[in-house]
Enzyme design. Structure first.
Site, PDB file in Angstrom:
ATOM      1  CB  THR A   1      -0.937   0.014   1.219  1.00 26.92           C
ATOM      2  OG1 THR A   1      -0.161  -0.162   2.416  1.00 26.92           O
ATOM      3  CG2 THR A   1      -1.937  -1.125   1.120  1.00 26.92           C
ATOM      4  CB  THR A   2       3.999   2.249   1.616  1.00 28.98           C
ATOM      5  OG1 THR A   2       3.336   2.125   2.877  1.00 28.98           O
ATOM      6  CG2 THR A   2       4.886   3.484   1.638  1.00 28.98           C
TER       7      THR A   2
ATOM      8  CG  ASP B   1      -1.207  -5.456   6.132  1.00 26.35           C
ATOM      9  OD1 ASP B   1      -2.403  -5.395   5.828  1.00 26.35           O
ATOM     10  OD2 ASP B   1      -0.532  -4.456   6.447  1.00 26.35           O
TER      11      ASP B   1
END
Length: 579
Positions: free
Chosen positions: A92-93, A399
């Protein structure tokens, strides 16, 4: 628009160019805000929410979801990160950092005079080429029976989390919890529903006390009175949705009793009614009762708990309505809405049910072990010393489970440490040399943008990014497909030998989503503000500020178009064009 004077030619206004530049600057600002959180040496963000709550995380989707972003283009990057979280669960980053680098590349291409539509078309082609390159040259196929490879992929994901020091414990828990959900034939699975894995948080102890329970756990102890059982062997479990308390009328009524004999008769009838309910539960063979929470009246009272304790029945109260389906799938029981429909066929089974005192806190939970588990569910009991650690451990384990789910969807692994992005960048440059026209320039810019991932990894690790990326590029040019950045030793190493691997879906999804977001931002040429129920006075105020903007020459501010304004007085639709 002002009338044309004789001899003059029509020139395009700079409005679209200014809007695109504003979009690029705003989106790049969001990417720069979380860029320092990328990689195993990335920094954590400490955020204070409007409610006063403090949150510590380095997960891109979590950070961006808590940010109050106002610019429309910046909001698109926030939604891009959330889409990556839904699709792959990890990266996601990376997807936001990559989108910021692609937007920076777009700025250079726009300055060269290349049309935005042409840039967007070329970027789509480059994304498809990168996806194909990674799957054909860099990816390795993996089977779900290879548990060691799955654990290594999960440990790579956890290496950048706050709980990275506990990855040796959490990685096997995440892998086993997902494999339990897949059932007896994991090779035939194409997806995983992570809602079949229940996360139970308990404050106290440390993260090392986290465990995978092959059964069911309730986050509170059993409800009992003096003499009630706390441990049951060979349990027969009933989940009831009716109330073990005195009945109430449909409407609020008050019964005034002035006679002591009548009062005794009411209490005696209430006791008889509740005792009859408890006898029917006992007759069904149940020795463990789960009572669903009720909002209409008390789901139980002290008298019913007393009777059940005398009958040797363990009671767990306040089962949430949202948990009923999970409980039934785990225990193999059927919810009972009325006492008359309670029968032995609707009971679940477990080898042992009992209260367990958790170390480090003294808090009690109820554990169900040895369950039939026809629905293939799992329960993870998370422990943490404080709420911040507990919340971050929950996000990290989720995650990690998403990484295993990505491998179920696409059973390919690629090297981490920036190896995949460098390999794709190198092959895309070679493709650009074979391509003619504007696609060649766009491919080169796209390839340069891909190197932002290894560059940022080296920068966050305190290394010299230019030297590291140059050496990494050389290693891949010599055919070392798995070459990546070893942030612990500060050198280039083979990521496959170090077991630094990740799912192919994480990288390909990040490339596709970042490209789509950038192309959408690139095609914007104006802002439309839709104002409903506008008065004439508010429209005049907007026109005043637009005229002031034009007179001052503030071209970087967006021009305003009012569409579909609804007049309060007449309720008619109006189209007002500020051009």
């Amino acid at each position: 628009m002002a009338p044309l004077l004789g001899g003059e030619t029509l020139q395009e206004r700079s409005k679209g160019k200014d809007v695109r530049q504003s979009n690029i600057v705003a989106a790049k600002a969001v990417a720069a805000a979380i860029r320092t959180s990328l990689g195993p040496r990335g920094m954590d963000k400490l955020m204070q929410l409007p409610s006063g709550e403090v949150l510590i995380s380095n997960d891109g989707a979590t950070i961006l979801s808590k940010m109050n972003v106002l610019h429309p283009a910046a909001k698109m990057l926030v939604e891009c990160s959330q889409s990556q979280d839904i699709e792959a669960g990890d990266g996601t980053t990376s997807v936001v950092v990559l989108a910021g680098a692609l937007l920076d590349a777009c700025g250079g291409l726009l300055n060269k005079g290349i049309h935005p539509a042409m840039i967007a078309s070329s970027f789509y082609k480059a994304a498809e080429a990168c996806t194909s390159i990674l799957k054909q040259t860099a990816a390795r196929q993996v089977e779900l029976s290879d548990r060691e490879s799955l654990v290594n992929a999960v440990q790579t994901c956890l290496s950048s989390k706050v709980v990275s020091q506990n990855s040796d414990l959490l990685a096997p828990i995440a892998v086993d919890s997902v494999l339990n959900v897949l059932g007896d034939n994991p090779a035939e699975a194409t997806n995983v529903d992570l809602r079949d894995i229940r996360m139970v948080e308990q404050l106290g102890g440390t993260v090392d006390d986290t465990e995978l329970v092959r059964g069911l756990v309730f986050d509170k102890g059993s409800t009992k009175t003096a003499g009630g059982p706390s441990q049951i062997e060979n349990a027969k479990i009933a989940l009831i949705q009716f109330c073990l308390s005195a009945p109430k009328t449909d409407m609020d009524n008050n019964v005034v009793v002035s006679d002591y004999a009548a009062m005794d008769r009411i209490l005696r009838d209430e006791r008889k009614y509740i005792l009859n309910l408890c006898k029917k539960i006992k007759k069904s063979g149940a020795n463990v009762v789960l009572i669903q929470k009720s909002i209409l009246r008390d789901a139980y009272n002290e008298l019913s708990l007393h009777f059940l304790a005398k009958m040797g029945i363990l009671v767990v109260t306040d089962v949430e309505r949202t948990d009923v389906e999970f409980v039934c799938r785990t225990l193999g029981c059927t919810p009972v809405p009325h006492v008359d429909s309670l029968s032995p066929e609707k009971l679940g089974t477990a080898e042992h049910v009992g209260d367990v005192v958790l170390p480090g806190s003294g808090h009690k939970v109820v554990k169900f072990v040895g369950v039939s588990n026809p629905g293939h569910t799992s329960t993870v009991l998370l422990r943490g010393s404080n709420d911040l650690v507990l919340a971050e451990a929950n996000r990290s384990v989720h995650d990690a489970q998403c990484v295993v789910r990505s491998l179920v969807k696409q059973r390919y692994l690629i090297a981490g440490g920036g190896a995949a992005e460098t390999e794709a960048s190198l092959r895309l440059r070679e493709l650009a040399l074979e391509t003619t026209g504007l696609d060649s320039h766009c491919f080169k810019a796209y390839a340069d943008a891909l190197e932002v991932i290894p560059y940022t990894l080296a920068e966050n690790a305190g290394l010299k990014p230019i030297d590291i990326v140059t050496e990494l590029r050389k290693a891949h040019a010599e055919g070392m497909v798995g070459a990546g950045i070893d942030v612990k030793k500060g050198r280039i190493s083979d990521m496959y030998d170090m077991n630094v691997i990740q799912p192919l879906l994480v990288t390909t999804s990040a490339i596709k989503l970042a490209t789509e977001t950038v192309c959408m931002i690139l095609k914007h040429c104006n802002y439309l503000f839709l104002l409903a129920d506008c008065t004439v006075k508010s429209i005049e105020r907007v026109f005043f500020w637009w005229t002031f903007n034009e007179l001052m020459g503030w071209r970087e501010l967006p021009s305003i178009i009012l569409c579909g304004c609804m007049m309060q007085s007449k309720g008619e639709g109006h189209y007002v064009d500020a051009d």
